[in-house]
Every structure is written in C-alpha cells, then in structure tokens.
Design a protein around this motif. Sequence first.
Motif, PDB file in Angstrom:
ATOM      1  N   THR A  18       6.207   1.254  -0.630  1.00 17.05           N
ATOM      2  CA  THR A  18       5.390   0.154  -1.120  1.00 17.05           C
ATOM      3  C   THR A  18       4.394   0.658  -2.162  1.00 17.05           C
ATOM      4  OG1 THR A  18       3.715   0.493   0.584  1.00 17.05           O
ATOM      5  CG2 THR A  18       5.550  -1.010   1.114  1.00 17.05           C
TER       6      THR A  18
ATOM      7  N   GLU B 112       1.276   0.441  -1.889  1.00 14.59           N
ATOM      8  CA  GLU B 112       0.233   1.122  -1.108  1.00 14.59           C
ATOM      9  C   GLU B 112       0.604   2.574  -0.862  1.00 14.59           C
ATOM     10  OE1 GLU B 112      -1.992   0.799   3.256  1.00 14.59           O
ATOM     11  OE2 GLU B 112      -0.142  -0.312   2.876  1.00 14.59           O
TER      12      GLU B 112
ATOM     13  N   GLU C 105       0.272   4.522  -4.047  1.00 16.84           N
ATOM     14  CA  GLU C 105      -1.124   4.696  -4.433  1.00 16.84           C
ATOM     15  C   GLU C 105      -1.760   5.863  -3.672  1.00 16.84           C
ATOM     16  OE1 GLU C 105      -4.735   3.978  -6.347  1.00 16.84           O
ATOM     17  OE2 GLU C 105      -2.773   3.086  -6.766  1.00 16.84           O
ATOM     18  N   LYS C 106      -1.349   6.053  -2.430  1.00 15.88           N
ATOM     19  CA  LYS C 106      -2.000   7.051  -1.577  1.00 15.88           C
ATOM     20  C   LYS C 106      -1.297   8.404  -1.574  1.00 15.88           C
ATOM     21  CE  LYS C 106      -4.032   3.792   1.749  1.00 15.88           C
ATOM     22  NZ  LYS C 106      -4.079   3.377   3.178  1.00 15.88           N
TER      23      LYS C 106
ATOM     24  N   THR D 222       7.604   4.419  -8.431  1.00 15.98           N
ATOM     25  CA  THR D 222       6.332   3.744  -8.687  1.00 15.98           C
ATOM     26  C   THR D 222       6.476   2.695  -9.783  1.00 15.98           C
ATOM     27  OG1 THR D 222       5.137   5.753  -8.056  1.00 15.98           O
ATOM     28  CG2 THR D 222       3.914   4.115  -9.296  1.00 15.98           C
TER      29      THR D 222
ATOM     30  N   HIS E 156       7.097  -1.192  -9.131  1.00 17.61           N
ATOM     31  CA  HIS E 156       6.014  -2.134  -8.837  1.00 17.61           C
ATOM     32  C   HIS E 156       5.437  -2.727 -10.127  1.00 17.61           C
ATOM     33  CE1 HIS E 156       6.434  -0.545  -4.869  1.00 17.61           C
ATOM     34  NE2 HIS E 156       5.992   0.655  -5.224  1.00 17.61           N
TER      35      HIS E 156
ATOM     36  N   ARG F  92       4.187  -9.207  -6.043  1.00 21.57           N
ATOM     37  CA  ARG F  92       3.770  -8.371  -4.924  1.00 21.57           C
ATOM     38  C   ARG F  92       4.782  -7.292  -4.576  1.00 21.57           C
ATOM     39  NH1 ARG F  92       1.514 -11.754  -0.006  1.00 21.57           N
ATOM     40  NH2 ARG F  92       1.738  -9.661   0.915  1.00 21.57           N
ATOM     41  N   SER F  93       4.291  -6.287  -3.894  1.00 24.40           N
ATOM     42  CA  SER F  93       5.101  -5.206  -3.342  1.00 24.40           C
ATOM     43  C   SER F  93       5.357  -5.510  -1.872  1.00 24.40           C
ATOM     44  CB  SER F  93       4.355  -3.872  -3.483  1.00 24.40           C
ATOM     45  OG  SER F  93       4.913  -2.890  -2.653  1.00 24.40           O
TER      46      SER F  93
ATOM     47  N   ARG G 234       5.737   1.386   8.463  1.00 24.38           N
ATOM     48  CA  ARG G 234       4.604   1.497   9.397  1.00 24.38           C
ATOM     49  C   ARG G 234       4.777   2.738  10.260  1.00 24.38           C
ATOM     50  NH1 ARG G 234       2.792  -0.822  14.343  1.00 24.38           N
ATOM     51  NH2 ARG G 234       4.771  -1.888  14.690  1.00 24.38           N
TER      52      ARG G 234
END
Length: 305
Positions: A159, A161, A164-165, A180, A183, A262-263, A287
């Motif tokens: 995702t 997120e 990004e991290k 990446t 997105h 959205r992702s 998750r």
Amino acid sequence: MGKDLRGKVALVAGATRGAGRGIAVELGAAGATVYGTGRSTRKQRSDYDRPETIEETAELVTKAGGTGIAVRCDHTDPDQVRELVRRIEREQGRLDVLVNDLGGEHLMDWHKPIWEQDLAKGLQRLRVGIEAHMITSHFALGLLVRNPGGLVVELTDGTAEVHEKYYRSEGGAFFDVVKTAAHRLARAQGEELREYGGTAVSLTPGWLRSEMMLDLFGVTEENWRESTTAPRDFLIAESPAYVGRAVVALATDPDVARFNTRSLSTGYLARVYGFTDTDGSQPDAWRYILEVQWAGKEGDPDDYR
C-alpha cells in the motif's frame, strides 16, 4: 458473489498468469467480456519462459461465464497498444474496466544495492512497470471515458502507507520505484477521470499464490499449505482469485468513486465488501506483515485470515 458485469468490457493488461489471470477470470465469472493480453502464447513463449498462455486465460474466462479474448501485445510498444485499443473499439464500442498488471517479476535482482543490480534488467523493469502502464492508459482511457463509471486499477505490491514507511530492500531500487509509482499513476489518472465520472485506484494483493510462487515452494493450489520449504509466513498467502474478487467488487459498486485516487489492499476490500478467498477466509496479509512479520513479533497467520 452475485455481481453482474454482463455487457461490460474489460482490458486486463498482463493476464497471462498470477494476479492478472485471477482478475480476468473473476471478471468473466461476473459476466464481463475480457480482453486478456500478454506475450506468452501457445506458439511462442515470452522471456518469462513459463508454460502459462493468454489463450488459456481466455478459455478460463469463458468457462467462468464471461467472454475471454486473448490478444498478444507488448505494452511497451505504442503501436501494438494503439491497435489493441482500436480493436476493442471496433469489436465492442466501449471499455469499462482497465487493469494495468504489467510488472516483470522475472526481472527481479534480489537483495542487491543499485550499483550491483543488473542495469539492463532494472531499466526493463521501469519500462514494463511504469512506461507500459502509461502507454496503455494513454490509448485506453480515451475509450473508457466515453461512458461514465469507468474503472482503472493499477496493480502494485504494498500500500501507499507501506511504501511511505519502508524501503523495499528485498527487491532493490528498481522494484521499489516501480511499485511506489503505481500509487502516483492511480492518483494522476483519478484526478483526470474525475470529471468524466471515472475512478482510478492502486490495488495490492498480499502474498500471492501465483503459479511461479507455487512452483518455487513445490506445491499446488490444492496442497499449498503442505510445503516443506516455504516459510511459516506463507500461510497468510492468498489465491489470485482473491484480488480478482476485489476488482469485481469495485467494478460493480455504484459508489466506487468514494475510492478514487486511493491505495487499497485485498484484505481491506474484503472487509468492506464481504467477499472471501477460495477457502472462505479473508486473509489480510498486509496487516499480518506489518504487525507480525516485519515487526519481528509472534503471531499466527491463521488469526489474520
């Protein structure tokens, strides 16, 4: 699933195997006409050198209840993509769903810094994973916007997120940039489609039980849990049908515009829409990856299904 895409036309770019095939078949199961493209045919294998073919995918789409049409196409070649879209226009007069699943997984150069990676492979990865997506959208979206409600899905791995991290060091710089970029491609197309009633999203499956992955661990879709070589984390894996059902859920949602730009992940969409994988579970691989695998904590994959 009770989803109806009869009368709708989809183009799955990269439908020979893996997620692309799973998406094409599930769109067919919902009644869609699906153009599945790739470079591996019964007459000629691509540089993947795998046995799967686009003709097999088309037959599976038709068997599932749709109309499968196999078209050999190299999406890095603008002339071939232009002719593909012209053919869809001639034969169908419309395009409702575009799935960009062009990745070049055979070009992986694992666990190496950029200066040690094969440059030719890396550049080809960029061409297939970014340039080919943009070529395909360039030609296809002019047809898609003729009818409101069109959907574009950019397939990726992780995702927004996650990207990004984390730096995806296992695949290196070329892999990380390609995944990446999906997105941003979805964001750009979603912004441009908005006034035409269209939606674009990026979508990631979890750990996918693709044909290549099953072969790697010496198992089949029927006995995948019995591998003696796969890591324990493989128990969170999902079938290609799962991401296909996610795309069908989006394509049949009259309120899909709420997800524009959205992702998304398969696990998240399964909770939103209620669909399941082929075994009746709802694996949420990302998750699990974030909370257990990458966090170095104890956890049972089955608790995330």
